[in-house]
Design a protein around this motif. Structure first.
Motif, PDB file in Angstrom:
ATOM      1  N   ALA A   1       0.844  -1.016   0.228  1.00 16.08           N
ATOM      2  CA  ALA A   1      -0.055   0.030   0.066  1.00 16.08           C
ATOM      3  C   ALA A   1       0.846   1.293  -0.108  1.00 16.08           C
ATOM      4  O   ALA A   1       0.411   2.449  -0.915  1.00 16.08           O
ATOM      5  CB  ALA A   1      -0.911  -0.085   1.175  1.00 16.08           C
ATOM      6  N   ARG A   2       2.135   1.277   0.764  1.00 17.59           N
ATOM      7  CA  ARG A   2       2.872   2.417   0.895  1.00 17.59           C
ATOM      8  C   ARG A   2       3.969   2.543  -0.266  1.00 17.59           C
ATOM      9  O   ARG A   2       4.729   3.178  -0.332  1.00 17.59           O
ATOM     10  CB  ARG A   2       3.452   2.667   2.185  1.00 17.59           C
ATOM     11  N   GLN A   3       3.992   1.398  -0.986  1.00 25.77           N
ATOM     12  CA  GLN A   3       4.934   1.187  -2.135  1.00 25.77           C
ATOM     13  C   GLN A   3       6.453   1.315  -1.552  1.00 25.77           C
ATOM     14  O   GLN A   3       7.173   2.157  -2.029  1.00 25.77           O
ATOM     15  CB  GLN A   3       4.567   2.338  -3.333  1.00 25.77           C
TER      16      GLN A   3
ATOM     17  N   PRO B   1       5.715   7.805  11.258  1.00 26.20           N
ATOM     18  CA  PRO B   1       4.388   6.931  11.138  1.00 26.20           C
ATOM     19  C   PRO B   1       4.529   6.222   9.884  1.00 26.20           C
ATOM     20  O   PRO B   1       3.701   5.420   9.556  1.00 26.20           O
ATOM     21  CB  PRO B   1       3.027   7.875  11.449  1.00 26.20           C
ATOM     22  N   PHE B   2       5.432   6.872   8.959  1.00 29.00           N
ATOM     23  CA  PHE B   2       5.427   6.196   7.600  1.00 29.00           C
ATOM     24  C   PHE B   2       6.156   5.087   7.587  1.00 29.00           C
ATOM     25  O   PHE B   2       6.414   4.207   6.683  1.00 29.00           O
ATOM     26  CB  PHE B   2       5.802   7.247   6.677  1.00 29.00           C
ATOM     27  N   ASP B   3       7.197   4.606   8.631  1.00 22.30           N
ATOM     28  CA  ASP B   3       7.725   3.331   8.405  1.00 22.30           C
ATOM     29  C   ASP B   3       7.296   2.549   9.547  1.00 22.30           C
ATOM     30  O   ASP B   3       8.059   1.360   9.994  1.00 22.30           O
ATOM     31  CB  ASP B   3       9.226   3.617   8.853  1.00 22.30           C
TER      32      ASP B   3
ATOM     33  N   THR C   1      -0.281  17.419  21.594  1.00 25.46           N
ATOM     34  CA  THR C   1       1.225  17.175  22.108  1.00 25.46           C
ATOM     35  C   THR C   1       2.076  16.825  20.843  1.00 25.46           C
ATOM     36  O   THR C   1       3.149  16.998  20.971  1.00 25.46           O
ATOM     37  CB  THR C   1       1.420  16.188  23.310  1.00 25.46           C
ATOM     38  N   GLY C   2       1.555  16.440  19.784  1.00 23.20           N
ATOM     39  CA  GLY C   2       2.146  15.962  18.755  1.00 23.20           C
ATOM     40  C   GLY C   2       2.815  14.470  18.894  1.00 23.20           C
ATOM     41  O   GLY C   2       3.566  13.975  18.055  1.00 23.20           O
TER      42      GLY C   2
ATOM     43  N   PRO D   1      -0.740   6.245   8.451  1.00 23.56           N
ATOM     44  CA  PRO D   1      -1.168   6.295   7.098  1.00 23.56           C
ATOM     45  C   PRO D   1      -2.342   5.187   6.856  1.00 23.56           C
ATOM     46  O   PRO D   1      -2.162   4.278   7.478  1.00 23.56           O
ATOM     47  CB  PRO D   1       0.001   5.838   6.521  1.00 23.56           C
ATOM     48  N   GLY D   2      -3.335   5.829   5.911  1.00 23.38           N
ATOM     49  CA  GLY D   2      -4.397   5.008   6.094  1.00 23.38           C
ATOM     50  C   GLY D   2      -5.568   5.360   6.879  1.00 23.38           C
ATOM     51  O   GLY D   2      -6.644   4.929   7.086  1.00 23.38           O
ATOM     52  N   GLY D   3      -5.249   6.115   8.267  1.00 18.45           N
ATOM     53  CA  GLY D   3      -6.140   6.614   8.836  1.00 18.45           C
ATOM     54  C   GLY D   3      -6.516   5.647  10.164  1.00 18.45           C
ATOM     55  O   GLY D   3      -7.463   5.852  10.947  1.00 18.45           O
ATOM     56  N   GLY D   4      -5.927   4.585  10.638  1.00 17.03           N
ATOM     57  CA  GLY D   4      -6.069   3.668  11.832  1.00 17.03           C
ATOM     58  C   GLY D   4      -5.151   2.631  11.952  1.00 17.03           C
ATOM     59  O   GLY D   4      -4.596   2.119  11.404  1.00 17.03           O
TER      60      GLY D   4
END
Length: 413
Positions: free
Chosen positions: A242-244, A328-330, A364-365, A371-374
């Motif tokens: 999905a994230r290629q 979050p992307f890895d 707070t970040g 990615p993808g929301g959940g």
């Protein structure tokens, strides 16, 4: 809030869920005549025995939130007409009002019954214990008797439970663990009231048949791995597609229930969030097959438990929170809520079991969105494996292919 009595400040393991007001929920989808008066009596008995459900969270300087109570514990129960698939129709959870609530959504003879519990006071194992007790009380009340539960001791944070068992914070795996720090101060606006509504969520779900679930379990036994490791491997492969990105660019992170992994064991309601943390990142040159990845997940967890590292990861939270947020992307986030017991209730048929988890944006970040929301929630009920992803509606087009990919990987065995 007036005349509030302080129970105690939240520990770091609890605090992380207060800034984004995270609630977790268990839901039974039922058919038949649901007795809402009996359900109200059942929930009142549950709150009487577990008064933290009726407590509140209030902001407190300098680090976060304090658990308080103002008068008798409040019992919140809503009943709404609508699609039972939308579990929280009519619900307005608010950690400043109550940390637990029950929500019914009904349509004709069908209904959903959801127990929602703030994640600061209960993890999935604790919340499931509460949900079982709720249905036990419902059966009593529906039979014309007054439900009564034996009150329990106030649950403790995992930090206190580990300390009582001689488990202390250790250096990080590279041996460079810094001195234990206090949690970082949150941004000024993070402690102000967040009156924004919870973002709407829908659920995309992969639910296997009993036959496919049984085949998956049998395959795990033959291969010497767990169902969790097989699902985690399938999620890694799915997210890589999905994230290629290559699967070696991802890591799978998940929580681990520590109750039976320490001595003496910890009861389901003795602690709030009795969770350690584990992760697995395929090494360079790893074979990107389901079998190889499942073995990697399984052996990484077993090694972390054998050394005791996973058991003391909650004690590193102050340092973890002081570092920049994870990318979050890895990261592929998942949580396994385990095998759920069969429930029964007078005159009702329980058709299915669902989960939910809601949160507001974390100011707070520290909890960046996936990615993808959940986050993927894994559970098994009635001998059927379920993977649920609760996400905003706009992510449906990207979640549906994920679910089909997961189903193909897990049923191919």
């Amino acid at each position: 809030m007036t005349a509030a009595t302080v129970i105690r400040p939240l520990a770091p393991s609890e605090q992380i869920f207060a800034f984004s007001e995270v609630f977790v929920g268990y839901c039974a989808r039922v058919s038949g005549p649901l007795d809402t008066a009996a359900l109200a009596a059942a929930y009142e008995a549950l709150v009487t025995a577990h008064p933290m459900l009726g407590a509140q969270l209030t902001p407190s300087e300098p680090y976060g939130h304090t658990l308080v109570t103002a008068g008798p514990p409040e019992t919140v129960l809503t009943v709404a007409d609508g699609d039972p698939e939308h579990l929280l129709t009519g619900a307005e959870p608010d950690q400043r009002r109550a940390l637990g609530s029950v929500h019914v959504v009904r349509s004709g003879a069908r209904a959903s019954v959801t127990l929602l519990v703030h994640h600061s006071i209960a993890d999935a194992t604790h919340a499931l214990h509460l949900y079982e007790r709720l249905w036990h009380c419902y059966a009593t009340a529906a039979g014309g008797r007054v439900p009564v539960l034996t009150p329990i001791r106030q649950p403790l944070p995992v930090e206190d439970l580990l300390s009582a068992r001689g488990i202390v914070r250790r250096p990080l795996p590279d041996g460079t663990g810094p001195p234990l720090n206090a949690p970082p101060l949150p941004p000024p606006d993070a402690l102000t009231a967040n009156d924004q509504p919870y973002p709407p969520l829908i659920t995309t779900r992969c639910r296997l048949s009993r036959e496919h679930t049984g085949a998956l379990v049998a395959h795990g036994h033959r291969a010497g791995v767990t169902v969790h490791s097989l699902v985690a491997a399938a999620l890694l492969l799915t997210e890589a597609e999905a994230r290629q990105v290559p699967v070696t660019a991802l890591q799978c992170s998940y929580s681990v229930d520590l109750r039976r992994r320490v001595h003496p064991p910890i009861g389901p309601a003795e602690g709030t969030n009795v969770l350690g943390f584990a992760s697995y990142r395929p090494g360079p040159g790893s074979t990107g097959t389901l079998a190889a990845l499942a073995h990697g997940v399984f052996h990484a967890l077993r090694a972390g438990l054998a050394t005791g590292y996973v058991q003391q990861t909650p004690l590193q939270l102050p340092d973890t929170l002081a570092t920049p947020p994870a990318n979050p992307f890895d990261t592929v986030m998942t949580t396994n809520w385990g095998r759920l017991p069969r429930l029964s209730a007078p005159a009702l048929r329980i058709d299915d079991f669902r989960t939910t988890m809601i949160a507001k944006p974390d100011r707070t970040g520290r909890r960046p969105p996936q990615p993808g929301g959940g986050t993927s929630i894994i559970s098994t009920y009635d001998d059927r494996l379920s993977i649920e992803i609760h996400h905003p509606p706009e992510f449906t087009p990207v979640q549906l292919p994920r679910i089909e990919r997961l189903r193909a990987l897990l049923t191919r065995l």
